[in-house]
Design an enzyme around this catalytic site. Structure first.
Site, mmCIF file in Angstrom:
data_model
loop_
_atom_site.group_PDB
_atom_site.id
_atom_site.type_symbol
_atom_site.label_atom_id
_atom_site.label_comp_id
_atom_site.label_asym_id
_atom_site.label_seq_id
_atom_site.Cartn_x
_atom_site.Cartn_y
_atom_site.Cartn_z
ATOM 1 N N ARG A 98 0.818 -1.222 0.000
ATOM 2 C CA ARG A 98 0.000 0.000 0.000
ATOM 3 C C ARG A 98 0.848 1.267 0.000
ATOM 4 O O ARG A 98 0.494 2.263 -0.635
ATOM 5 C CB ARG A 98 -0.909 0.033 1.240
ATOM 6 C CG ARG A 98 -2.115 -0.805 1.041
ATOM 7 C CD ARG A 98 -2.929 -0.958 2.304
ATOM 8 N NE ARG A 98 -3.968 -1.917 2.021
ATOM 9 C CZ ARG A 98 -5.226 -1.600 1.729
ATOM 10 N NH1 ARG A 98 -5.630 -0.367 1.736
ATOM 11 N NH2 ARG A 98 -6.096 -2.547 1.445
ATOM 12 N N ASP A 127 -14.860 4.159 -0.154
ATOM 13 C CA ASP A 127 -15.463 3.650 1.083
ATOM 14 C C ASP A 127 -16.489 4.615 1.661
ATOM 15 O O ASP A 127 -17.411 4.192 2.369
ATOM 16 C CB ASP A 127 -14.375 3.392 2.135
ATOM 17 C CG ASP A 127 -13.702 2.038 1.947
ATOM 18 O OD1 ASP A 127 -13.983 1.369 0.930
ATOM 19 O OD2 ASP A 127 -12.883 1.661 2.809
ATOM 20 N N TYR A 160 0.170 -13.058 -0.313
ATOM 21 C CA TYR A 160 0.716 -12.756 -1.646
ATOM 22 C C TYR A 160 1.974 -11.898 -1.519
ATOM 23 O O TYR A 160 2.216 -11.299 -0.470
ATOM 24 C CB TYR A 160 -0.339 -12.099 -2.541
ATOM 25 C CG TYR A 160 -1.006 -10.857 -2.009
ATOM 26 C CD1 TYR A 160 -0.405 -9.603 -2.083
ATOM 27 C CD2 TYR A 160 -2.278 -10.935 -1.441
ATOM 28 C CE1 TYR A 160 -1.039 -8.468 -1.623
ATOM 29 C CE2 TYR A 160 -2.921 -9.794 -0.972
ATOM 30 C CZ TYR A 160 -2.293 -8.562 -1.070
ATOM 31 O OH TYR A 160 -2.926 -7.444 -0.603
HETATM 32 C C1 LIG Z 1 -7.979 -6.291 5.339
HETATM 33 C C2 LIG Z 1 -8.335 -5.504 4.116
HETATM 34 C C3 LIG Z 1 -7.833 -5.890 2.892
HETATM 35 C C4 LIG Z 1 -8.177 -5.188 1.738
HETATM 36 N N1 LIG Z 1 -7.668 -5.588 0.546
HETATM 37 C C5 LIG Z 1 -8.032 -4.938 -0.585
HETATM 38 C C6 LIG Z 1 -7.509 -5.348 -1.847
HETATM 39 O O1 LIG Z 1 -6.700 -6.272 -1.928
HETATM 40 N N2 LIG Z 1 -7.928 -4.685 -2.965
HETATM 41 C C7 LIG Z 1 -8.824 -3.639 -2.895
HETATM 42 O O2 LIG Z 1 -9.178 -3.081 -3.940
HETATM 43 N N3 LIG Z 1 -9.309 -3.210 -1.700
HETATM 44 C C8 LIG Z 1 -8.930 -3.823 -0.559
HETATM 45 N N4 LIG Z 1 -9.398 -3.387 0.654
HETATM 46 C C9 LIG Z 1 -10.308 -2.232 0.704
HETATM 47 C C10 LIG Z 1 -9.546 -0.918 0.575
HETATM 48 O O3 LIG Z 1 -8.486 -0.850 1.491
HETATM 49 C C11 LIG Z 1 -10.458 0.274 0.793
HETATM 50 O O4 LIG Z 1 -11.699 0.036 0.200
HETATM 51 C C12 LIG Z 1 -9.840 1.528 0.195
HETATM 52 O O5 LIG Z 1 -8.667 1.867 0.877
HETATM 53 C C13 LIG Z 1 -10.820 2.689 0.214
HETATM 54 O O6 LIG Z 1 -10.190 3.816 -0.329
HETATM 55 P P1 LIG Z 1 -10.786 5.259 -0.062
HETATM 56 O O7 LIG Z 1 -9.870 6.205 -0.769
HETATM 57 O O8 LIG Z 1 -12.224 5.284 -0.372
HETATM 58 O O9 LIG Z 1 -10.689 5.465 1.515
HETATM 59 P P2 LIG Z 1 -9.417 5.498 2.461
HETATM 60 O O10 LIG Z 1 -8.318 4.675 1.905
HETATM 61 O O11 LIG Z 1 -9.921 5.188 3.826
HETATM 62 O O12 LIG Z 1 -8.947 7.015 2.405
HETATM 63 C C14 LIG Z 1 -9.675 8.032 3.041
HETATM 64 C C15 LIG Z 1 -8.732 9.201 3.292
HETATM 65 O O13 LIG Z 1 -9.485 10.292 3.799
HETATM 66 C C16 LIG Z 1 -8.840 10.840 4.918
HETATM 67 N N5 LIG Z 1 -9.876 11.460 5.741
HETATM 68 C C17 LIG Z 1 -10.802 10.843 6.504
HETATM 69 N N6 LIG Z 1 -11.604 11.743 7.082
HETATM 70 C C18 LIG Z 1 -11.184 12.961 6.663
HETATM 71 C C19 LIG Z 1 -11.614 14.295 6.921
HETATM 72 N N7 LIG Z 1 -12.655 14.549 7.712
HETATM 73 N N8 LIG Z 1 -10.949 15.319 6.331
HETATM 74 C C20 LIG Z 1 -9.888 15.076 5.506
HETATM 75 N N9 LIG Z 1 -9.425 13.832 5.251
HETATM 76 C C21 LIG Z 1 -10.076 12.796 5.810
HETATM 77 C C22 LIG Z 1 -8.138 9.664 5.566
HETATM 78 O O14 LIG Z 1 -7.075 10.090 6.400
HETATM 79 C C23 LIG Z 1 -7.666 8.889 4.336
HETATM 80 O O15 LIG Z 1 -6.414 9.353 3.880
HETATM 81 C C24 LIG Z 1 -9.049 -4.066 1.826
HETATM 82 C C25 LIG Z 1 -9.529 -3.655 3.071
HETATM 83 C C26 LIG Z 1 -9.177 -4.365 4.212
HETATM 84 C C27 LIG Z 1 -9.716 -3.909 5.534
#
Ligand SMILES: Cc1cc2nc3c(=O)[nH]c(=O)nc-3n(C[C@H](O)[C@H](O)[C@H](O)COP(=O)(O)OP(=O)(O)OC[C@H]3O[C@@H](n4cnc5c(N)ncnc54)[C@H](O)[C@@H]3O)c2cc1C
Length: 384
Positions: free
Chosen positions: A110, A288, A222
């Protein structure tokens, strides 16, 4: 309504979704301001699988060579019976993934993925990234949308044309989209670790992704860091105090693998049921924040990347209501992912007779039929 391209997009959160959206907008000539709560961008010590549906988007952004340099293209996914230690099925990835789905299947650390996205974003003059800026509130204004921020130097208000909430599972932007804030506790925890490749028992070949299934638990292993290290995720009941206990009755290599891990990070799993919308007015959600799902199909980051590609294209195309069009394009697909992810974990964690029937069915099924079952996920293309 003023065009969304006349002012900067305001993006909350610089995770995979926010960074990919910023890059996708910038490449289409749309300026954006990206606000991240963390003062320094760091990632969990864990890997992530980037399947072809998302790899295709990242390749189109020109990130393919960097992803290949830092990541690995696994040759297969091996499904194992954890307690019995038997290989149930090997599904070809590698060249077959590219042939079938038109883009590579990669696995990567990551932190490496984040570095690649961040470097590309920093090289874009159309992206302004502010760290240490926590978004407290989003709202529409007469001419666009605004964010209220908390920063080290005090509160700040910023204005733009529209807002994208990419602020993850605990999203506060959901409030402005009139969606519930609380996510569902699933009763499951993911234990994550990265260990030296040399510590991984030979039964788990690091040229592939191995998924081992057992009663109430499963694990995934992996390669990351060019195969020098291995990512291990062990998912099971959140009442079990130590991850090794989840595989106590499993085959020797599975127990050895869990025992070889040093420090584990505990990650309680939460998800959401499908929501009825992904936007309201000039405020949209992605990743998410919009559709948290269990990680059983390894698609959360991939779907955030898909969202980003579609959202950026529709905003840049400047049609009648780009955010409503984005919602129409994505809503059913993300709901399907959320529901399928729940169903999958039930299948993965079967016990007793049900597990035996599952194992027999997996062993008997032709690999081609199992691959065809993944076409809806990996074969996705943004049908521009
Ligand atoms: C065990 C596990 C394994 C996984 N494996 C995979 C995989 O192999 N492949 C895959 O596609 N997905 C995988 N996922 C899912 C994946 O990690 C998430 O779905 C993904 O990281 C979501 O990305 P995002 O950008 O939506 O949110 P996030 O990665 O959560 O990013 C959100 C960002 O917003 C910031 N933030 C939060 N609140 C605020 C605020 N109020 N103001 C400003 N910034 C803020 C946070 O600090 C963060 O940087 C896995 C998840 C888990 C738990």
């Amino acid at each position: 309504m003023r065009s969304l391209t006349t002012g900067p997009a305001l993006i909350a959160g610089a995770g995979v979704g926010g960074l990919t959206l910023a890059l996708s907008l910038a490449r289409r000539g749309v300026a954006c301001r990206l606000f991240e709560r963390a003062p320094v961008l760091e990632e969990t010590g864990a890997g992530v699988q980037i399947s072809p549906n998302a790899g295709r988007v990242l390749d189109a952004l020109g990130l393919g060579p960097a992803l290949d340099a830092a990541g690995t293209r696994p040759q297969a996914v091996a499904i194992m019976d954890g307690p019995g230690g038997r290989l149930l099925k090997a599904l070809p990835l590698g060249a077959e993934a590219e042939r079938r789905w038109g883009a590579p299947y990669r696995v990567i650390h990551r932190a490496d993925l984040q570095t690649i996205l961040l470097q590309a974003a920093r090289a874009e003059p159309a992206i302004a990234l502010m760290l240490g800026a926590e978004v407290k509130e989003a709202r529409e204004t007469a001419s666009g949308a605004a964010l209220e921020l908390a920063t080290a130097s005090g509160p700040q208000a910023v204005e733009g044309a529209w807002v994208a909430g990419a602020d993850g599972l605990g999203s506060s932007i959901r409030r402005a989209v009139k969606l519930p804030l609380a996510a569902r506790a699933t009763g499951l925890t993911a234990w994550r670790t990265v260990l030296p490749a040399a510590a991984v028992p030979a039964a788990f070949e690091l040229s592939r992704v191995t998924v081992a299934l057992g009663p109430g638990a499963h694990f995934v292993v992996y390669p990351v860091r060019g195969g020098r290290e291995a990512n291990l995720v062990l998912i099971g009941d959140d009442q079990t105090p130590r991850p090794e206990e989840l595989v106590a009755g499993w085959s020797r290599p599975a127990r050895d693998l869990a025992g070889a891990a040093g420090t584990w990070t505990r990650w309680p799993l939460r998800d959401r049921s499908p929501d009825p919308r992904m936007h309201r007015g000039r405020i949209a959600l992605l990743g998410d924040a919009a559709h948290a799902a269990l990680p059983s199909l390894a698609q959360g980051a991939a779907f955030a990347i898909e969202d980003a590609a579609v959202l950026a294209r529709l905003v840049a195309q400047d049609g009648p209501d780009p955010l409503a069009a984005y919602e129409r394009a994505r809503l059913m697909r993300v709901a399907r992912l959320q529901m399928r992810s729940r169903r999958q974990i039930g299948i993965d964690h079967m016990s007793g007779l049900a597990a035996r029937a599952r194992n027999l069915a997996l062993a008997a099924a032709p690999a081609s039929a199992l691959l065809a079952g993944l076409d809806w996920i990996y074969g996705w293309r943004d049908d521009a």
